[in-house]
Design an enzyme around this catalytic site. Sequence first.
Site, PDB file in Angstrom:
ATOM      1  N   HIS A 154       1.892   4.236  -2.940  1.00  0.00           N
ATOM      2  CA  HIS A 154       2.010   5.868  -2.843  1.00  0.00           C
ATOM      3  C   HIS A 154       3.246   6.187  -3.344  1.00  0.00           C
ATOM      4  O   HIS A 154       3.265   7.164  -4.227  1.00  0.00           O
ATOM      5  CB  HIS A 154       1.731   6.185  -1.312  1.00  0.00           C
ATOM      6  CG  HIS A 154       0.378   6.081  -0.803  1.00  0.00           C
ATOM      7  ND1 HIS A 154      -0.743   6.499  -1.644  1.00  0.00           N
ATOM      8  CD2 HIS A 154      -0.206   5.299   0.062  1.00  0.00           C
ATOM      9  CE1 HIS A 154      -1.887   6.414  -0.918  1.00  0.00           C
ATOM     10  NE2 HIS A 154      -1.411   5.576   0.136  1.00  0.00           N
ATOM     11  N   HIS A 165       0.866  -1.162  -0.193  1.00  0.00           N
ATOM     12  CA  HIS A 165      -0.098  -0.037   0.025  1.00  0.00           C
ATOM     13  C   HIS A 165       0.877   1.327  -0.110  1.00  0.00           C
ATOM     14  O   HIS A 165       0.598   2.095  -0.725  1.00  0.00           O
ATOM     15  CB  HIS A 165      -1.013  -0.041   1.305  1.00  0.00           C
ATOM     16  CG  HIS A 165      -1.872   1.199   1.406  1.00  0.00           C
ATOM     17  ND1 HIS A 165      -3.121   1.094   1.358  1.00  0.00           N
ATOM     18  CD2 HIS A 165      -1.428   2.519   1.795  1.00  0.00           C
ATOM     19  CE1 HIS A 165      -3.806   2.296   1.469  1.00  0.00           C
ATOM     20  NE2 HIS A 165      -2.653   3.239   1.715  1.00  0.00           N
ATOM     21  N   GLU A 166       1.813   1.176   0.944  1.00  0.00           N
ATOM     22  CA  GLU A 166       2.751   2.397   1.011  1.00  0.00           C
ATOM     23  C   GLU A 166       3.762   2.531  -0.116  1.00  0.00           C
ATOM     24  O   GLU A 166       4.014   3.664  -0.559  1.00  0.00           O
ATOM     25  CB  GLU A 166       3.386   2.272   2.396  1.00  0.00           C
ATOM     26  CG  GLU A 166       2.650   2.372   3.566  1.00  0.00           C
ATOM     27  CD  GLU A 166       1.623   3.379   3.779  1.00  0.00           C
ATOM     28  OE1 GLU A 166       1.861   4.510   2.965  1.00  0.00           O
ATOM     29  OE2 GLU A 166       0.743   3.685   4.458  1.00  0.00           O
TER      30      GLU A 166
END
Length: 265
Positions: free
Chosen positions: A62, A58-59
């Site tokens: 980004h 998820h990170e």
Amino acid sequence: MTTATTRNSERRISPVFLGILAVTAVTGWATWTGFAEQPGVAVFLFVTAAWIVSLCLHEYAHARTALHGGDITVGAKGYLTLNPLKYTHALLSIVLPVIFVIMGGIGLPGGAVFIERNRIHGRWKHSLISAAGPLTNVLFAAVCAAPFWLDALDGVPTEFRFALAFLALLQVTAAILNSLPVPGLDGYGVIEPWLSYNVKRQVEPFAPFGLLFVFAVLWIPSVNAAFFDVIDTVLRGLGIAEFETYCGQGLYRFWQGTNELCAVS
């Protein structure tokens, strides 16, 4: 063009992440084969490790999107190595989400990597950077749910099926919660570039408390029930029955004892 400005070492997968992947693989194998004397312990370790993997991805989503958007500093910060210890708030990004899963079976989103937004030009780029995280959870949920909606569960051990169902639930809850237009969450980050300066200025002080606000609201019984009704509807659409996620959570929280309805031979 931006990728070329990062060193190979800044994009090399971290041994920490590889270690988490190894734990996921070993405990997944233990869940599948029934190697562990207590299947709940194997399910707990497998789901927790897989959940941390999804948080790292998820990170990473980004950071990778920000890199291509113009923020070349994400490489030097270690965000492209998938190392959770490099995040701005490792406690918020990893520890608290795991605690929330243990306490309530909710895939509550964690903290975030620090993106230098001033290096990125264009509203769509800013929105896409924020959307990349929840979209990763959507993809992860689809992978977990694929055996269910493809009817490919013949021969799959019951414990592993229940674990996958519960892991899919965590990904769906994370995707939905993090897509809410609440300050501090990715959903707000998607719409923020399109808001007026005055609105953003008024909302900014509340951003640090957005996650706490969501967590507090979910403690309201009526809201919690309505939220999980939505989650169950989504999971049924993916071919996952409520019974399977219920038993998956029961196995995960092995210290409470397995419900007789979910007992496996």
